[in-house]
Design an enzyme around this catalytic site. Structure first.
Site, PDB file in Angstrom:
ATOM      1  CG  HIS A  90      -1.811  -1.280   1.190  1.00 54.24           C
ATOM      2  ND1 HIS A  90      -2.731  -1.593   0.211  1.00 54.24           N
ATOM      3  CD2 HIS A  90      -1.815  -2.324   2.068  1.00 54.24           C
ATOM      4  CE1 HIS A  90      -3.281  -2.772   0.496  1.00 54.24           C
ATOM      5  NE2 HIS A  90      -2.738  -3.232   1.609  1.00 54.24           N
ATOM      6  CD  GLU A 124      -2.386  -3.465   5.186  1.00 49.39           C
ATOM      7  OE1 GLU A 124      -1.665  -4.320   4.639  1.00 49.39           O
ATOM      8  OE2 GLU A 124      -3.487  -3.111   4.721  1.00 49.39           O
ATOM      9  CG  HIS A 179       0.122  -6.757   2.555  1.00 48.69           C
ATOM     10  ND1 HIS A 179      -0.723  -5.809   2.018  1.00 48.69           N
ATOM     11  CD2 HIS A 179       1.047  -7.029   1.602  1.00 48.69           C
ATOM     12  CE1 HIS A 179      -0.327  -5.523   0.794  1.00 48.69           C
ATOM     13  NE2 HIS A 179       0.743  -6.244   0.527  1.00 48.69           N
ATOM     14  CD  GLU A 254      -2.726  -9.868   4.582  1.00 51.58           C
ATOM     15  OE1 GLU A 254      -2.555  -9.015   5.475  1.00 51.58           O
ATOM     16  OE2 GLU A 254      -3.327  -9.644   3.515  1.00 51.58           O
TER      17      GLU A 254
END
Length: 293
Positions: A90, A124, A179, A254
């Site tokens: 991101h 995040e 992530h 993750e």
């Protein structure tokens, strides 16, 4: 390969966005099926940005992380001559909502997203950036050359397809996309994704070996495998642009669920991030040894 950028109307993207809130994973939906807000693409990836742990994060005291062992970081020289690409997922600034790129399988996805957030709004993309800084330092101490796919945690960043092409062109020995997920309270734990249903050019065996090494190291360090996605901490996926387009050994991790109170305490604490980075650094050395010999 030639990637053709496509665009949807803003109305179509808005309609998709109204399905739910929050989420994660490279312009995709999270484990709960939630779409995410977009983030951006602008220019090539930076080879040597300088992520600073804590930059951009609001001040907050957090509970101590769950007890667990501290993984031993790889010894100096262990990764000499290796190139590692880190992809802090991101970015801090979103692109136009209609900016779309290939998903690698004939469809399209948003160029990039800002990712999910904790219940209090801690983003995040900032967790991803902070952990990348810690992991980069450990890998460089072990002798690796480390590059990142974005230069900071504030501005726009390359689209997800650009990131994959830059990683591929570098010839990296390993690529790790960093992530955190967005799900409900009680959905806990990490999971590691490698390519499922491989495409020509993917390196499925090497990617699976890297995923297994990271999973094993995290379990040995006392971290909890996901209780809601995958099995035993492994969750292969065929819907992620970054994995579909990759021609390098690549995984997406993750590290936990930002909306679970136990996981966010771990993800947000300096001690928790140090432990996570140490486990992954050790696993990278082990994973590369497994598939390169």
């Amino acid at each position: 390969m030639s990637i053709t950028r496509t665009r949807r109307t803003a109305a179509a993207v808005l309609a998709a966005g109204l399905l739910a809130l929050g989420g994660c994973t490279i312009g995709d939906v999270d484990g709960a099926g939630d779409p995410v807000a977009p983030a951006a693409s602008e220019g090539p990836a930076a080879d040597a940005p300088d992520p600073t742990p804590g930059a951009g994060a609001p001040e907050k005291s957090t509970p101590a992380p769950a007890p667990g062992g501290a993984a031993a970081a790889p010894r100096a020289g262990t990764l000499a001559g290796r190139l590692i690409y880190l992809d802090p997922g991101h970015a801090g600034t979103p692109p136009p909502a209609e900016e779309m790129v290939t998903d690698g399988r004939g469809g399209v996805k948003q160029c990039n997203t800002t990712g999910t957030a904790a219940d209090d709004g801690w983003p995040e993309h900032t967790f991803n950036w902070e952990l990348a800084g810690r992991l980069r330092a450990l890998l460089e101490d072990a002798g690796a050359e480390v590059r990142l796919t974005r230069a900071d945690d504030v501005g726009r960043a390359p689209c997800i397809d650009e990131r994959a092409r830059t990683e591929n062109d570098s010839g990296a020995d390993a690529v790790i996309s960093i992530h955190a997920d967005g799900n409900g309270e009680g959905a806990r734990g990490f999971h590691v994704s490698h390519i499922a249903d491989p495409l020509p050019g993917n390196l499925p065996a090497e990617s699976a070996a890297l995923a297994g090494a990271i999973r094993d190291a995290m379990l040995e360090a006392g971290f909890t495998a996901s209780n809601y996605l995958g099995a035993g901490g492994i969750h292969p996926r065929a819907d992620l642009t970054g994995l579909n387009l990759s021609t390098r050994p690549k995984v997406l991790v993750e590290f936990g669920n930002m909306r679970d109170s136990a996981d966010i305490a771990l993800l947000r604490s300096a001690e928790g991030q140090d432990r996570l980075a140490a486990a992954v650094a050790a696993a990278v050395a082990a994973g590369i040894a497994a598939y390169l010999g």
